[in-house]
Scaffold this motif. Structure first.
Motif, PDB file in Angstrom:
ATOM      1  N   GLU A  68       0.822  -1.206   0.000  1.00 52.49           N
ATOM      2  CA  GLU A  68       0.000   0.000   0.000  1.00 52.49           C
ATOM      3  C   GLU A  68       0.863   1.266   0.000  1.00 52.49           C
ATOM      4  N   SER A  69       1.958   1.256   0.804  1.00 48.94           N
ATOM      5  CA  SER A  69       2.798   2.453   0.849  1.00 48.94           C
ATOM      6  C   SER A  69       3.513   2.631  -0.495  1.00 48.94           C
ATOM      7  N   MET A  70       3.907   1.523  -1.118  1.00 47.12           N
ATOM      8  CA  MET A  70       4.552   1.585  -2.426  1.00 47.12           C
ATOM      9  C   MET A  70       3.597   2.176  -3.452  1.00 47.12           C
ATOM     10  N   TYR A  71       2.345   1.673  -3.416  1.00 44.63           N
ATOM     11  CA  TYR A  71       1.340   2.119  -4.371  1.00 44.63           C
ATOM     12  C   TYR A  71       1.041   3.615  -4.198  1.00 44.63           C
ATOM     13  N   THR A  72       0.897   4.030  -2.926  1.00 53.68           N
ATOM     14  CA  THR A  72       0.595   5.431  -2.648  1.00 53.68           C
ATOM     15  C   THR A  72       1.676   6.344  -3.205  1.00 53.68           C
ATOM     16  N   LEU A  73       2.949   5.937  -2.997  1.00 52.71           N
ATOM     17  CA  LEU A  73       4.052   6.766  -3.472  1.00 52.71           C
ATOM     18  C   LEU A  73       4.066   6.846  -4.997  1.00 52.71           C
ATOM     19  N   LEU A  74       3.904   5.694  -5.650  1.00 51.72           N
ATOM     20  CA  LEU A  74       3.964   5.682  -7.117  1.00 51.72           C
ATOM     21  C   LEU A  74       2.786   6.443  -7.711  1.00 51.72           C
ATOM     22  N   GLU A  75       1.598   6.263  -7.111  1.00 46.77           N
ATOM     23  CA  GLU A  75       0.410   6.899  -7.655  1.00 46.77           C
ATOM     24  C   GLU A  75       0.479   8.409  -7.520  1.00 46.77           C
ATOM     25  N   SER A  76       1.099   8.893  -6.429  1.00 43.97           N
ATOM     26  CA  SER A  76       1.190  10.332  -6.215  1.00 43.97           C
ATOM     27  C   SER A  76       2.146  10.972  -7.219  1.00 43.97           C
ATOM     28  N   GLY A  77       2.963  10.140  -7.898  1.00 46.62           N
ATOM     29  CA  GLY A  77       3.899  10.670  -8.879  1.00 46.62           C
ATOM     30  C   GLY A  77       5.095  11.354  -8.243  1.00 46.62           C
ATOM     31  N   ALA A  78       5.282  11.151  -6.914  1.00 48.00           N
ATOM     32  CA  ALA A  78       6.364  11.825  -6.209  1.00 48.00           C
ATOM     33  C   ALA A  78       7.722  11.238  -6.565  1.00 48.00           C
ATOM     34  N   ALA A  79       7.729  10.003  -7.088  1.00 43.63           N
ATOM     35  CA  ALA A  79       9.009   9.382  -7.407  1.00 43.63           C
ATOM     36  C   ALA A  79       8.882   8.616  -8.702  1.00 43.63           C
ATOM     37  N   ILE A  91      -0.183  -6.155  -8.064  1.00 43.89           N
ATOM     38  CA  ILE A  91       0.158  -6.166  -9.493  1.00 43.89           C
ATOM     39  C   ILE A  91      -1.137  -6.121 -10.302  1.00 43.89           C
ATOM     40  N   GLY A  92      -2.137  -6.924  -9.870  1.00 41.33           N
ATOM     41  CA  GLY A  92      -3.429  -6.919 -10.554  1.00 41.33           C
ATOM     42  C   GLY A  92      -4.027  -5.525 -10.591  1.00 41.33           C
ATOM     43  N   LYS A  93      -3.975  -4.844  -9.455  1.00 41.70           N
ATOM     44  CA  LYS A  93      -4.538  -3.503  -9.358  1.00 41.70           C
ATOM     45  C   LYS A  93      -3.778  -2.529 -10.264  1.00 41.70           C
ATOM     46  N   MET A  94      -2.439  -2.654 -10.266  1.00 42.33           N
ATOM     47  CA  MET A  94      -1.622  -1.741 -11.074  1.00 42.33           C
ATOM     48  C   MET A  94      -1.825  -1.998 -12.565  1.00 42.33           C
ATOM     49  N   ILE A  95      -2.045  -3.265 -12.932  1.00 42.89           N
ATOM     50  CA  ILE A  95      -2.333  -3.569 -14.343  1.00 42.89           C
ATOM     51  C   ILE A  95      -3.654  -2.913 -14.737  1.00 42.89           C
ATOM     52  N   GLN A  96      -4.676  -3.086 -13.869  1.00 42.00           N
ATOM     53  CA  GLN A  96      -5.992  -2.489 -14.137  1.00 42.00           C
ATOM     54  C   GLN A  96      -5.893  -0.989 -14.357  1.00 42.00           C
TER      55      GLN A  96
ATOM     56  N   ILE B 220     -11.250   4.001  20.546  1.00 40.56           N
ATOM     57  CA  ILE B 220     -11.728   4.863  19.465  1.00 40.56           C
ATOM     58  C   ILE B 220     -10.546   5.417  18.653  1.00 40.56           C
ATOM     59  N   GLY B 221      -9.391   5.605  19.325  1.00 44.29           N
ATOM     60  CA  GLY B 221      -8.190   6.055  18.617  1.00 44.29           C
ATOM     61  C   GLY B 221      -7.750   5.055  17.560  1.00 44.29           C
ATOM     62  N   ASP B 222      -7.886   3.763  17.864  1.00 42.67           N
ATOM     63  CA  ASP B 222      -7.531   2.725  16.885  1.00 42.67           C
ATOM     64  C   ASP B 222      -8.456   2.779  15.679  1.00 42.67           C
ATOM     65  N   VAL B 223      -9.758   2.991  15.955  1.00 43.46           N
ATOM     66  CA  VAL B 223     -10.723   3.043  14.852  1.00 43.46           C
ATOM     67  C   VAL B 223     -10.380   4.214  13.933  1.00 43.46           C
ATOM     68  N   ILE B 224     -10.092   5.374  14.546  1.00 43.32           N
ATOM     69  CA  ILE B 224      -9.763   6.557  13.745  1.00 43.32           C
ATOM     70  C   ILE B 224      -8.517   6.281  12.913  1.00 43.32           C
ATOM     71  N   GLU B 225      -7.501   5.697  13.555  1.00 43.37           N
ATOM     72  CA  GLU B 225      -6.260   5.411  12.830  1.00 43.37           C
ATOM     73  C   GLU B 225      -6.540   4.508  11.631  1.00 43.37           C
ATOM     74  N   SER B 226      -7.347   3.448  11.865  1.00 46.15           N
ATOM     75  CA  SER B 226      -7.554   2.487  10.784  1.00 46.15           C
ATOM     76  C   SER B 226      -8.356   3.093   9.640  1.00 46.15           C
ATOM     77  N   MET B 227      -9.128   4.159   9.937  1.00 45.68           N
ATOM     78  CA  MET B 227      -9.880   4.817   8.865  1.00 45.68           C
ATOM     79  C   MET B 227      -8.954   5.577   7.910  1.00 45.68           C
ATOM     80  N   PHE B 228      -7.726   5.833   8.369  1.00 44.68           N
ATOM     81  CA  PHE B 228      -6.805   6.597   7.519  1.00 44.68           C
ATOM     82  C   PHE B 228      -5.724   5.709   6.897  1.00 44.68           C
ATOM     83  N   MET B 229      -5.772   4.395   7.198  1.00 41.16           N
ATOM     84  CA  MET B 229      -4.699   3.524   6.726  1.00 41.16           C
ATOM     85  C   MET B 229      -5.263   2.331   5.964  1.00 41.16           C
ATOM     86  N   GLY B 230      -4.477   1.816   5.068  1.00 40.79           N
ATOM     87  CA  GLY B 230      -4.737   0.513   4.466  1.00 40.79           C
ATOM     88  C   GLY B 230      -5.906   0.464   3.486  1.00 40.79           C
ATOM     89  N   ASP B 231      -6.327  -0.772   3.196  1.00 41.12           N
ATOM     90  CA  ASP B 231      -7.398  -0.990   2.232  1.00 41.12           C
ATOM     91  C   ASP B 231      -8.708  -0.385   2.711  1.00 41.12           C
TER      92      ASP B 231
END
Lengths: 367, 271
Positions: A68-79, A91-96, B220-231
Motif C-alpha cells: 500500500e505504501s509503495m502504491y501510494t508513493l507511485l500513484e502520487s507521482g512523487a518518485a 500487481i493486478g490492481k496496477m495492471i488495471q 476509538i483512537g484505533d478506529v480513527i487510525e484504521s480509517m486513515f490507513m490501508g485498504d
C-alpha cells in the motif's frame, strides 16, 4: 543589479557542473529499482553491484514496507521508478490502472527458468506484465510442546479449538484473517458474495474469545518466547522463527488441508519508464541462475527458479515449509484485487470485529 | 500594540497548525468522497457508540487512578525542603526522557506470561495473567500519563501559602479538616489541569491498546487510525469520528469544570 548578475553567473556555472556530475557520458543509464526491505542479497554476492559492474548501468535501489505504501508513493507521482517488485493482488490492481508496461520477453531469455506453476496466475493471466521473484504460503506455526500433533488434522479449525484458548494469535490485518475464516468455511478467499463475508465475520467473532491477541511482526518474539502456541503466518518468515538466532526449535509448521493463500512477489516495469530495455535487462539478470541462488539463500523465501532450486541446500528444498508438495499447492489460491464495494465491506467487518466486546469493559480487571 | 506583536508568532502557529487542520477535519466530516455535503458520515458513527463509551470509561478509570496516586505524592513533594523537591520532581520527569513507544514496549515484556514480573512471581509460586487484557491497557495509561497529573498538582501545591495551613491549625482544625477545607479547594486548579492532561490523551490513545491489549479491543483512537490507513480507508468517516470525539471530550471537560466551580462555592459557603 551587478550583484544579481554575479549570482546568476554562479548559478549557471553550478548548474553546468551539476549536470556534468549526473551524466559524465551519454551512455550511462540509471535504473531506479523499488523493492521490499531485506529482499535482495546485498552481502554475500552483492547483486546490484555485480549488475553495475557487468553492464555499466547504475542502480538506484530503494525499499518499501508494504504494497500500500509503495502504491501510494507511485500513484502520487512523487518518485519515478523503473523496476518494482510488488505482490500479486497489487500487481493486478496496477495492471488495471495502467501503471505497468507490457514486457518484451525477447529481452528476458532467462524467463524460461521460471517454473510453469507460477505462470499465468489470476493477477496476470496472460503473463504479460510480471516475472515471479519469490513465493510462499500462509500456514500455522505451532509449538510442539503444547499442541497435540493429532489436532493438526483439524486444519484451520485448530484455531477455533477451545483446548488452546488464550494461546492463539491471529493476523492483525483484515485480508489474511478473513482468508483464514473463508478457507475454514470452504469459500474462496476472493469471494465477492457479501453473505460469505458475513459468515466469515461470524466465524471470527466466535473465535475472538479464544484469541490472545492480533499481531503482525511481534508474533516472532511472542511465539519464540512461548507466549502463545498457535499462530498463522507467512512461510518465508518461518526460518527466523525456528532456526534463526533467537529461534525456537520446538516450533513446527503445517499448511491446513482446507487450502491456503499462495503469494507471489513479482518483478514489473512501470509504464512511465524511459529505460524499458535496461529494466528488462535487469529482470533478466535477476533470473540468472547464480543470482537467483544468491537471492534465494539470502532472503529464505521460496524461489520460482527451476535451476536455482537444484543448486540450493537439499535440506531447504525438501522442507515442506518452503517447498510444499503438489497436493498442498493444488489447493492454494492467489489474492486478486477486490472491487471497491467488497473492500469496504471487508474493512467495516474487520473494524466491527476488532471493536466487538466479548467481555464487559466496566470492570477491566481479570476476574 | 506591543503585546499583540509579541503574540504574533503564536497566533501564526495556532492558525497554521490548529485552526486550519480543524477546518479540514470539519470539511472532511461533512462531505462525501466527491466533496458534496452529507450527514452520512455522522450517521455512520452510531455503530461505534459502544467503542466511544468503552474508551471514555477506560480513560476515566486511568484518570481516577492517576489522581489517587498523584495527589498524596504531589502533596508530600510540595511539603519537602526545596532541594529535595527539585530532586523528586526530576525523578518524576525522568521516564519522560525516554520515548513513549519504547516504554510501552518495555511494559509489554514485563507483563507477558513468561515476562520478568511473572518470572519473579513464579519464584514464590504466583502467576499474574494480565498481558493482552483491558487491565494492562489501563495500567499502561496510568504509567505513561502519571507525570502529567503529578506536575500540575505539585506546581499548585508548592505555591500554597503555608501560613494558611498554620492558621487552620491555630483555629483547631484536625488534619482531615485541613485537607478537606483548605488544601483541596486551594489545589482545585491543579486537579482540573491534571485531569485534563491525563484524560484527553488517555481516551484517544491508540498505541497502548495495540501493544498491551494485544490489539484485541479497539479503542476509538484505533478506529480513527484504521480509517486513515490501508485498504478501504475512509477519510470522511475518520474525520467525523475525530470530530465527535472532540465534542464528547469538550462535554466531559465542561462537566468537570462545573463540578469544580460548584465545589468552590461549597467551600466558600462552609468557610
Amino acid at each position: 543589479m551587478k550583484k544579481l548578475a554575479c549570482l546568476l553567473a554562479v548559478c549557471v556555472v553550478c548548474g553546468a557542473f551539476g549536470g556534468c556530475d549526473v551524466q559524465p557520458t551519454k551512455e550511462t543509464v540509471t535504473l531506479n529499482v523499488y523493492n521490499w526491505g531485506e529482499y535482495i542479497d546485498d552481502e554475500i554476492l552483492d547483486v546490484n553491484a555485480l549488475f553495475e559492474q557487468e553492464t555499466g548501468i547504475k542502480i538506484n535501489y530503494k525499499t518499501f514496507e508494504s504494497n500500500e505504501s509503495m502504491y501510494t508513493l507511485l500513484e502520487s507521482g512523487a518518485a519515478e521508478y523503473d523496476v518494482v517488485i510488488p505482490s500479486d493482488y497489487m500487481i493486478g490492481k496496477m495492471i488495471q490502472e495502467g501503471m505497468l508496461a507490457k514486457l518484451n520477453f525477447d529481452n528476458i531469455p532467462n524467463y524460461k527458468y521460471i517454473d510453469e506453476v507460477h505462470k499465468g496466475l489470476e493477477y496476470d493471466p496472460n503473463n504479460e506484465y510480471s516475472v515471479p521473484y519469490t513465493w510462499g504460503t500462509v500456514g500455522i506455526f505451532y509449538n510442539k510442546k503444547y499442541v497435540d500433533e493429532a489436532d493438526l488434522a483439524q486444519g484451520w479449525d485448530i484455531l477455533w479449538n477451545e483446548k488452546y484458548a488464550g494461546k492463539i494469535f491471529m493476523f492483525d490485518n483484515a485480508r489474511d484473517s478473513f482468508m483464514i475464516a473463508l478457507k475454514k468455511l470452504g469459500y474462496s478467499m476472493n469471494t465477492t458474495n457479501p453473505a460469505e463475508w458475513k459468515a466469515a465475520y461470524d466465524a471470527l467473532a466466535e473465535q475472538k474469545p479464544l484469541v490472545q491477541g492480533y499481531f503482525m511482526d511481534q508474533v516472532f518474539q511472542k511465539m519464540t518466547n512461548e507466549e502463545g502456541w498457535l499462530a498463522p503466518y507467512y512461510s518465508g518468515d518461518g526460518a527466523n522463527m525456528i532456526t534463526g538466532d533467537d529461534g525456537n526449535e520446538d516450533i513446527g509448521y503445517f499448511v491446513p488441508h482446507q487450502g491456503t493463500n499462495l503469494f507471489v512477489d513479482a518483478m514489473c516495469v512501470l509504464a512511465t519508464t524511459k529505460h524499458q530495455k535496461e529494466a528488462e535487462q535487469y529482470i533478466n539478470f535477476m533470473c540468472r541462475t547464480d543470482v537467483a541462488v544468491a537471492n534465494a539463500e539470502y532472503i529464505c523465501y521460496s524461489t520460482p527458479h527451476t535451476e536455482a532450486l537444484e543448486l540450493l541446500d537439499p535440506e531447504v528444498v525438501n522442507d515442506p515449509m518452503f517447498y510444499p508438495d503438489e497436493e498442498v499447492l493444488d489447493k492454494t489460491e492467489v489474492f486478486i484485487t477486490l472491487d471497491d464495494k467488497t473492500l469496504k465491506l471487508q474493512k467495516d467487518l474487520w473494524i466491527k470485529l476488532k471493536c466487538l466486546r466479548t467481555r464487559p469493559s466496566w470492570w477491566p480487571f481479570p476476574s | 500594540m506591543k503585546k499583540r506583536l509579541s503574540a504574533a508568532p503564536f497566533a501564526v502557529w495556532m492558525g497554521i497548525f490548529t485552526v486550519v487542520p480543524m477546518a479540514i477535519v470539519l470539511w472532511f466530516a461533512f462531505t462525501d468522497e466527491n466533496g458534496a455535503f452529507t450527514l452520512r458520515n455522522i450517521a455512520e458513527i452510531w455503530q461505534y457508540s459502544g467503542t466511544y463509551v468503552d474508551s471514555i470509561w477506560m480513560g476515566a478509570l486511568a484518570t481516577v487512578i492517576c489522581l489517587v496516586l498523584a495527589y498524596p505524592l504531589a502533596l508530600s513533594i510540595a511539603r519537602k525542603a526545596e532541594h529535595v523537591q527539585r530532586t523528586m520532581v526530576m525523578i518524576v520527569m525522568l521516564p519522560m526522557w525516554m520515548n513513549f513507544l519504547l516504554r510501552t514496549y518495555a511494559w509489554m515484556s514485563l507483563l507477558e506470561e513468561n515476562g520478568l514480573i511473572n518470572h519473579l512471581l513464579g519464584q514464590i509460586g504466583l502467576h499474574w495473567s494480565i498481558i493482552n487484557t483491558d487491565a494492562a491497557v489501563v495500567l499502561g495509561m496510568v504509567y505513561n500519563f502519571l507525570p502529567f497529573m503529578i506536575l500540575p498538582l505539585y506546581s499548585v501545591m508548592a505555591k500554597m501559602d503555608n501560613r494558611v495551613i498554620e492558621a487552620a491549625q491555630d483555629l483547631g482544625s484536625n488534619n482531615w479538616q485541613i485537607l478537606r477545607r483548605v488544601i483541596l479547594p486551594l489545589s482545585a486548579p491543579g486537579i482540573v489541569s491534571g485531569v485534563t492532561m491525563v484524560f484527553v490523551p488517555a481516551v484517544s490513545t491508540f498505541v497502548i491498546s495495540k501493544l498491551l491489549g494485544g490489539s484485541k479491543y479497539m479503542m476509538i483512537g484505533d478506529v480513527i487510525e484504521s480509517m486513515f490507513m490501508g485498504d478501504g480507508c475512509n477519510y470522511n468517516v475518520g474525520a467525523a469520528l475525530s470530530l465527535v470525539l472532540m465534542v464528547l471530550m469538550l462535554i466531559c471537560m465542561s462537566l468537570m469544570r462545573r463540578v469544580d466551580n460548584g465545589e468552590d462555592e461549597l467551600g466558600g459557603m462552609m468557610a
